[in-house]
Design a protein around this motif. Structure first.
Motif, PDB file in Angstrom:
ATOM      1  N   MET A   1      20.018  75.263   1.164  1.00  0.00           N
ATOM      2  CA  MET A   1      20.562  73.800   1.409  1.00  0.00           C
ATOM      3  C   MET A   1      20.303  72.898  -0.110  1.00  0.00           C
ATOM      4  N   LEU A   2      21.062  72.024  -0.009  1.00  0.00           N
ATOM      5  CA  LEU A   2      21.109  70.929  -1.149  1.00  0.00           C
ATOM      6  C   LEU A   2      20.725  69.590  -0.667  1.00  0.00           C
ATOM      7  N   LEU A   3      20.124  68.806  -1.591  1.00  0.00           N
ATOM      8  CA  LEU A   3      19.438  67.651  -1.316  1.00  0.00           C
ATOM      9  C   LEU A   3      20.454  66.599  -1.860  1.00  0.00           C
ATOM     10  N   THR A   4      21.066  65.830  -1.213  1.00  0.00           N
ATOM     11  CA  THR A   4      21.554  64.459  -1.999  1.00  0.00           C
ATOM     12  C   THR A   4      21.304  63.161  -1.719  1.00  0.00           C
ATOM     13  N   ARG A   5      20.652  62.425  -2.736  1.00  0.00           N
ATOM     14  CA  ARG A   5      20.297  61.223  -2.296  1.00  0.00           C
ATOM     15  C   ARG A   5      21.102  59.831  -2.569  1.00  0.00           C
ATOM     16  N   LEU A   6      21.198  58.978  -1.945  1.00  0.00           N
ATOM     17  CA  LEU A   6      21.676  57.648  -2.639  1.00  0.00           C
ATOM     18  C   LEU A   6      21.268  56.900  -1.626  1.00  0.00           C
ATOM     19  N   GLY A  35      28.931  70.161   7.138  1.00  0.00           N
ATOM     20  CA  GLY A  35      27.629  70.799   6.941  1.00  0.00           C
ATOM     21  C   GLY A  35      26.278  70.058   6.687  1.00  0.00           C
ATOM     22  N   ILE A  36      26.191  69.101   7.350  1.00  0.00           N
ATOM     23  CA  ILE A  36      24.998  68.427   7.055  1.00  0.00           C
ATOM     24  C   ILE A  36      23.772  68.823   8.076  1.00  0.00           C
ATOM     25  N   ARG A  37      22.463  68.907   7.629  1.00  0.00           N
ATOM     26  CA  ARG A  37      21.705  69.607   8.523  1.00  0.00           C
ATOM     27  C   ARG A  37      20.488  68.562   8.737  1.00  0.00           C
ATOM     28  N   HIS A  38      20.209  67.449   7.670  1.00  0.00           N
ATOM     29  CA  HIS A  38      19.082  66.611   7.862  1.00  0.00           C
ATOM     30  C   HIS A  38      19.535  65.367   7.213  1.00  0.00           C
ATOM     31  N   ALA A  51      18.507  60.255   2.188  1.00  0.00           N
ATOM     32  CA  ALA A  51      18.442  61.689   1.639  1.00  0.00           C
ATOM     33  C   ALA A  51      19.051  62.628   2.645  1.00  0.00           C
ATOM     34  N   VAL A  52      20.084  63.472   2.382  1.00  0.00           N
ATOM     35  CA  VAL A  52      20.608  64.205   3.088  1.00  0.00           C
ATOM     36  C   VAL A  52      20.652  65.756   2.446  1.00  0.00           C
ATOM     37  N   PHE A  53      20.367  66.663   3.585  1.00  0.00           N
ATOM     38  CA  PHE A  53      20.461  67.987   3.197  1.00  0.00           C
ATOM     39  C   PHE A  53      21.880  68.361   3.990  1.00  0.00           C
ATOM     40  N   THR A  54      22.636  69.446   3.019  1.00  0.00           N
ATOM     41  CA  THR A  54      23.708  69.941   3.331  1.00  0.00           C
ATOM     42  C   THR A  54      23.546  71.438   2.888  1.00  0.00           C
ATOM     43  N   VAL A  55      24.636  72.278   3.550  1.00  0.00           N
ATOM     44  CA  VAL A  55      24.628  73.611   3.257  1.00  0.00           C
ATOM     45  C   VAL A  55      25.741  73.864   2.327  1.00  0.00           C
ATOM     46  N   ALA A  60      27.554  69.311  -6.603  1.00  0.00           N
ATOM     47  CA  ALA A  60      28.738  68.397  -6.559  1.00  0.00           C
ATOM     48  C   ALA A  60      29.415  68.256  -5.206  1.00  0.00           C
ATOM     49  N   ILE A  61      29.564  69.339  -4.445  1.00  0.00           N
ATOM     50  CA  ILE A  61      30.120  69.510  -3.327  1.00  0.00           C
ATOM     51  C   ILE A  61      29.317  68.577  -2.346  1.00  0.00           C
ATOM     52  N   SER A  62      27.955  68.781  -2.339  1.00  0.00           N
ATOM     53  CA  SER A  62      27.179  68.229  -1.654  1.00  0.00           C
ATOM     54  C   SER A  62      27.102  66.692  -1.795  1.00  0.00           C
ATOM     55  N   ASP A  63      27.249  66.370  -2.924  1.00  0.00           N
ATOM     56  CA  ASP A  63      27.302  64.745  -3.212  1.00  0.00           C
ATOM     57  C   ASP A  63      28.585  64.270  -2.681  1.00  0.00           C
ATOM     58  N   TYR A  64      29.576  64.837  -2.947  1.00  0.00           N
ATOM     59  CA  TYR A  64      30.873  64.425  -2.426  1.00  0.00           C
ATOM     60  C   TYR A  64      30.993  64.236  -0.969  1.00  0.00           C
ATOM     61  N   ILE A  65      30.280  65.113  -0.301  1.00  0.00           N
ATOM     62  CA  ILE A  65      30.354  65.169   1.312  1.00  0.00           C
ATOM     63  C   ILE A  65      29.496  64.104   1.769  1.00  0.00           C
ATOM     64  N   VAL A  66      28.385  63.837   1.214  1.00  0.00           N
ATOM     65  CA  VAL A  66      27.464  62.664   1.596  1.00  0.00           C
ATOM     66  C   VAL A  66      28.088  61.361   1.482  1.00  0.00           C
ATOM     67  N   GLN A  67      28.734  61.196   0.148  1.00  0.00           N
ATOM     68  CA  GLN A  67      29.392  59.950  -0.296  1.00  0.00           C
ATOM     69  C   GLN A  67      30.620  59.731   0.684  1.00  0.00           C
ATOM     70  N   ARG A  68      31.278  60.644   1.101  1.00  0.00           N
ATOM     71  CA  ARG A  68      32.420  60.621   2.185  1.00  0.00           C
ATOM     72  C   ARG A  68      32.049  60.118   3.515  1.00  0.00           C
ATOM     73  N   VAL A  69      30.878  60.723   4.054  1.00  0.00           N
ATOM     74  CA  VAL A  69      30.176  60.416   5.283  1.00  0.00           C
ATOM     75  C   VAL A  69      29.866  58.904   5.250  1.00  0.00           C
ATOM     76  N   CYS A  70      29.106  58.438   4.244  1.00  0.00           N
ATOM     77  CA  CYS A  70      28.672  57.113   4.068  1.00  0.00           C
ATOM     78  C   CYS A  70      29.864  56.145   4.012  1.00  0.00           C
ATOM     79  N   GLU A  71      30.671  56.552   3.315  1.00  0.00           N
ATOM     80  CA  GLU A  71      32.128  55.811   3.495  1.00  0.00           C
ATOM     81  C   GLU A  71      32.764  55.602   4.621  1.00  0.00           C
ATOM     82  N   ARG A  72      32.788  56.856   5.419  1.00  0.00           N
ATOM     83  CA  ARG A  72      33.525  56.894   6.628  1.00  0.00           C
ATOM     84  C   ARG A  72      32.892  55.871   7.669  1.00  0.00           C
ATOM     85  N   ALA A  73      31.331  55.991   7.449  1.00  0.00           N
ATOM     86  CA  ALA A  73      30.642  54.972   8.473  1.00  0.00           C
ATOM     87  C   ALA A  73      30.836  53.725   7.977  1.00  0.00           C
TER      88      ALA A  73
END
Length: 86
Positions: A1-6, A35-38, A51-55, A60-73
């Motif tokens: 799992m990878l951690l992305t913070r923003l 692929g978000i787990r936490h 803080a978001v954990f992804t699989v 860079a992919i984790s960071d992109y996913i988390v950014q997109r989920v936040c923008e979607r919200a």
């Protein structure tokens, strides 16, 4: 799992949401394919740090996913209109 913070910042520093409420709203905008787990949020200096954990296979992919989920919200949740991702 990878951690992305923003962080998410409300317009005019008028948050109106708790860290727990933001966490719930992000979960509502995440899909299984993301692929978000936490997700964990907490208030720091007028913004909500997330803080978001992804699989994802790469950071860079984790960071992109988390950014997109936040923008979607931000686009889909009226309570987050005007918020920005930092």
């Amino acid at each position: 799992m990878l951690l992305t913070r923003l962080a998410l910042r409300p317009p005019d520093d008028d948050r109106g949401l708790s860290a727990g409420e933001l966490t719930d709203l992000l979960w509502l905008n995440a899909t299984v394919a993301d692929g978000i787990r936490h997700i964990h949020a907490r208030e720091i200096a007028g913004r909500l740090a997330v803080a978001v954990f992804t699989v994802a296979s790469e950071q860079a992919i984790s960071d992109y996913i988390v950014q997109r989920v936040c923008e979607r919200a931000i686009r889909s949740v009226p309570a987050l209109r005007g918020w920005t991702v930092t």
